[in-house]
Design a protein around this motif. Sequence first.
Motif, mmCIF file in Angstrom:
data_model
loop_
_atom_site.group_PDB
_atom_site.id
_atom_site.type_symbol
_atom_site.label_atom_id
_atom_site.label_comp_id
_atom_site.label_asym_id
_atom_site.label_seq_id
_atom_site.Cartn_x
_atom_site.Cartn_y
_atom_site.Cartn_z
ATOM 1 N N VAL A 34 0.853 -1.185 0.000
ATOM 2 C CA VAL A 34 0.000 0.000 0.000
ATOM 3 C C VAL A 34 0.889 1.235 0.000
ATOM 4 C CG1 VAL A 34 -1.767 1.260 1.269
ATOM 5 C CG2 VAL A 34 -1.780 -1.237 1.257
ATOM 6 N N ALA A 35 0.635 2.122 -0.925
ATOM 7 C CA ALA A 35 1.421 3.348 -1.008
ATOM 8 C C ALA A 35 1.087 4.259 0.174
ATOM 9 C CB ALA A 35 1.126 4.066 -2.311
ATOM 10 N N ASP A 36 2.099 4.976 0.644
ATOM 11 C CA ASP A 36 1.914 5.915 1.741
ATOM 12 C C ASP A 36 1.149 7.125 1.212
ATOM 13 O OD1 ASP A 36 2.056 7.263 4.092
ATOM 14 O OD2 ASP A 36 4.214 7.567 4.072
ATOM 15 N N THR A 37 -0.004 7.387 1.805
ATOM 16 C CA THR A 37 -0.836 8.483 1.317
ATOM 17 C C THR A 37 -0.566 9.799 2.046
ATOM 18 O OG1 THR A 37 -2.608 7.863 2.841
ATOM 19 C CG2 THR A 37 -2.688 6.937 0.615
ATOM 20 N N VAL A 38 0.257 9.761 3.067
ATOM 21 C CA VAL A 38 0.586 10.982 3.806
ATOM 22 C C VAL A 38 1.820 11.599 3.150
ATOM 23 C CG1 VAL A 38 1.229 11.939 6.041
ATOM 24 C CG2 VAL A 38 -0.323 9.990 5.931
ATOM 25 N N PRO A 39 1.704 12.836 2.623
ATOM 26 C CA PRO A 39 2.846 13.439 1.936
ATOM 27 C C PRO A 39 4.011 13.732 2.880
ATOM 28 C CG PRO A 39 0.909 14.890 1.850
ATOM 29 C CD PRO A 39 0.524 13.672 2.595
ATOM 30 N N THR A 40 5.216 13.570 2.345
ATOM 31 C CA THR A 40 6.435 13.899 3.073
ATOM 32 C C THR A 40 7.024 15.155 2.449
ATOM 33 O OG1 THR A 40 6.867 11.567 3.532
ATOM 34 C CG2 THR A 40 8.719 13.075 3.748
ATOM 35 N N LEU A 41 7.291 16.152 3.273
ATOM 36 C CA LEU A 41 7.856 17.411 2.791
ATOM 37 C C LEU A 41 9.226 17.640 3.412
ATOM 38 C CD1 LEU A 41 4.773 19.813 3.063
ATOM 39 C CD2 LEU A 41 5.622 18.645 1.038
ATOM 40 N N VAL A 42 10.122 18.208 2.612
ATOM 41 C CA VAL A 42 11.430 18.625 3.099
ATOM 42 C C VAL A 42 11.508 20.126 2.877
ATOM 43 C CG1 VAL A 42 13.920 18.443 2.805
ATOM 44 C CG2 VAL A 42 12.489 16.408 2.552
ATOM 45 N N GLY A 43 11.785 20.853 3.942
ATOM 46 C CA GLY A 43 11.856 22.302 3.826
ATOM 47 C C GLY A 43 12.459 22.915 5.070
ATOM 48 N N GLU A 44 12.505 24.227 5.075
ATOM 49 C CA GLU A 44 13.055 24.957 6.213
ATOM 50 C C GLU A 44 11.914 25.362 7.132
ATOM 51 O OE1 GLU A 44 15.100 27.990 3.958
ATOM 52 O OE2 GLU A 44 17.003 27.017 4.437
ATOM 53 N N TYR A 45 12.088 25.093 8.416
ATOM 54 C CA TYR A 45 11.039 25.312 9.409
ATOM 55 C C TYR A 45 11.433 26.437 10.348
ATOM 56 C CZ TYR A 45 7.857 24.264 13.281
ATOM 57 O OH TYR A 45 6.897 24.340 14.261
ATOM 58 N N ILE A 46 10.457 27.264 10.667
ATOM 59 C CA ILE A 46 10.657 28.298 11.685
ATOM 60 C C ILE A 46 9.391 28.364 12.540
ATOM 61 C CG2 ILE A 46 9.859 30.160 10.184
ATOM 62 C CD1 ILE A 46 11.885 31.988 11.666
ATOM 63 N N TYR A 47 9.606 28.540 13.822
ATOM 64 C CA TYR A 47 8.508 28.662 14.779
ATOM 65 C C TYR A 47 8.862 29.816 15.700
ATOM 66 C CZ TYR A 47 5.418 27.466 18.685
ATOM 67 O OH TYR A 47 4.475 27.482 19.676
ATOM 68 N N VAL A 48 8.050 30.881 15.633
ATOM 69 C CA VAL A 48 8.297 32.060 16.453
ATOM 70 C C VAL A 48 6.960 32.588 16.953
ATOM 71 C CG1 VAL A 48 9.253 34.392 16.491
ATOM 72 C CG2 VAL A 48 10.319 32.650 15.075
ATOM 73 N N ALA A 49 6.853 32.780 18.253
ATOM 74 C CA ALA A 49 5.701 33.429 18.881
ATOM 75 C C ALA A 49 4.362 32.901 18.366
ATOM 76 C CB ALA A 49 5.790 34.934 18.709
ATOM 77 N N ASP A 50 4.146 31.629 18.517
ATOM 78 C CA ASP A 50 2.881 30.981 18.157
ATOM 79 C C ASP A 50 2.547 31.030 16.667
ATOM 80 O OD1 ASP A 50 2.502 30.287 20.802
ATOM 81 O OD2 ASP A 50 1.449 32.143 21.254
ATOM 82 N N ALA A 51 3.550 31.069 15.813
ATOM 83 C CA ALA A 51 3.351 30.982 14.371
ATOM 84 C C ALA A 51 4.458 30.113 13.791
ATOM 85 C CB ALA A 51 3.377 32.361 13.734
ATOM 86 N N GLY A 52 4.098 29.270 12.853
ATOM 87 C CA GLY A 52 5.087 28.396 12.232
ATOM 88 C C GLY A 52 4.959 28.438 10.720
ATOM 89 N N VAL A 53 6.104 28.251 10.030
ATOM 90 C CA VAL A 53 6.140 28.246 8.574
ATOM 91 C C VAL A 53 7.083 27.134 8.123
ATOM 92 C CG1 VAL A 53 6.791 29.555 6.515
ATOM 93 C CG2 VAL A 53 5.697 30.716 8.426
ATOM 94 N N LEU A 54 6.678 26.422 7.073
ATOM 95 C CA LEU A 54 7.546 25.449 6.413
ATOM 96 C C LEU A 54 7.703 25.912 4.975
ATOM 97 C CD1 LEU A 54 9.082 22.745 6.744
ATOM 98 C CD2 LEU A 54 7.088 21.651 5.732
ATOM 99 N N ARG A 55 8.954 26.180 4.572
ATOM 100 C CA ARG A 55 9.230 26.690 3.231
ATOM 101 C C ARG A 55 10.132 25.710 2.501
ATOM 102 N NH1 ARG A 55 12.922 31.782 2.871
ATOM 103 N NH2 ARG A 55 14.456 30.174 3.183
ATOM 104 N N GLY A 56 9.715 25.327 1.298
ATOM 105 C CA GLY A 56 10.513 24.450 0.450
ATOM 106 C C GLY A 56 10.876 25.156 -0.838
#
Length: 130
Positions: A34-56
């Motif tokens: 069975v193929a994995d249906t959950v996507p895998t992402l590689v990117g740069e993560y930042i978490y500051v003051a209750d906000a997060g961003v993932l940038r690829g």
Amino acid sequence: MKNMLSLLVLFLVLVGCEDEDRRDLVSEPEAEEVADTVPTLVGEYIYVADAGVLRGKDFVYGVKIDSMAQVLAEEVQPYKDQEFDMVKVKVKVKIEQNRRREGWKEVIEIREIIDVLEDKKTPEDQNIEE
């Protein structure tokens, strides 16, 4: 006697006939991959003051703030020199539409933290850079 002979013949006919459908049910099915249906992402993560961003390379997602986002923020902390440094990570995510009207169209919910891809700094390295 005739009844006994009829039952014996009926029994032999039923036992003697091979039922291919039954044999297929009894035999073990082959395991399906069975193929994995959950996507895998590689990117740069930042978490500051209750906000997060993932940038690829070709995406930018807001990160839904939950316990997994906070765990990832703690895991990347040793890799950061300054508060606003982004750290490369590999995560499995659920991508969903942003219900809020502000920010990104789509946000991600981190399902699994696979790896932090930056080299961890040793205490000696941190002392040299200061």
